[in-house]
Design an enzyme around this catalytic site. Structure first.
Site, short mmCIF file in Angstrom:
data_model
loop_
_atom_site.label_atom_id
_atom_site.label_comp_id
_atom_site.label_asym_id
_atom_site.label_seq_id
_atom_site.Cartn_x
_atom_site.Cartn_y
_atom_site.Cartn_z
N HIS A 4 0.85 -1.19 0.00
CA HIS A 4 0.00 0.00 0.00
C HIS A 4 0.89 1.24 0.00
CE1 HIS A 4 -3.63 -2.28 0.61
NE2 HIS A 4 -3.06 -2.91 1.62
N CYS A 46 -0.27 2.04 -5.12
CA CYS A 46 -0.92 3.26 -5.61
C CYS A 46 0.11 4.39 -5.64
CB CYS A 46 -2.10 3.63 -4.73
SG CYS A 46 -3.45 2.43 -4.78
#
Length: 159
Positions: A4, A46
């Site tokens: 993440h 991301c």
């Protein structure tokens, strides 16, 4: 690195973060201590490319699976476990390396072609429609080779 992340940060186990500046500092320290001559960093998270924003160490090639403002997406869930076990970028990356580098070298029939697959070829062969993001390649200019001359076989070879 996969996990993440967001704009200039990468999370570890949802409890700790590393910033892009910290990451850059770690790479610079490794270079100063002669821990590498060239480094290929691959990040799938991301806004992955933002982790490369502060790297100015020579001979570092940084690939991010998504650019600023873009998400990285998981691949289909595995029926055995009911959740995805890989992301779309990582899946395309590993399939490309297996198909274009490892298998070609193992076959020995066309090893020169396998060694000629560059990191630019990798980026150009990513199917952005399946990724839902835009892979990014960043190269530190100081003393670095042009990315079209940096072969994947320099970093990935069969065991």
């Amino acid at each position: 690195m996969t996990g993440h992340g967001g704009d200039e940060f990468f999370k570890f186990n949802d409890t700790q973060e590393m910033t892009a500046k910290d990451f850059s500092g770690a790479i610079a320290e490794m270079y100063d201590k002669d821990r590498f001559r060239e480094m290929l960093v691959i990040i799938d998270t991301c806004q992955a490319a933002t982790m490369c924003n502060h790297i100015n160490t020579p001979n570092v090639y940084c690939i991010g699976g998504s650019k600023l403002g873009e998400n990285s997406y998981a691949y289909e869930p595995r029926p055995e476990v009911g959740i995805p076990v890989t992301d779309r970028f990582t899946l395309q990356l590993t399939n490309y390396i297996q198909r274009e580098v490892v298998q070609e070298i193992k076959s020995k029939s066309n090893s020169k072609a396998a060694r000629s697959k560059s990191i630019v070829d990798l980026i150009n062969n990513m199917d952005r429609r399946k990724l839902f993001s835009n892979p990014f390649l960043m190269v530190t200019i100081q003393g670095s080779r042009h990315p079209s001359t940096v072969t994947l076989a320099d970093f990935f070879t069969p065991a």
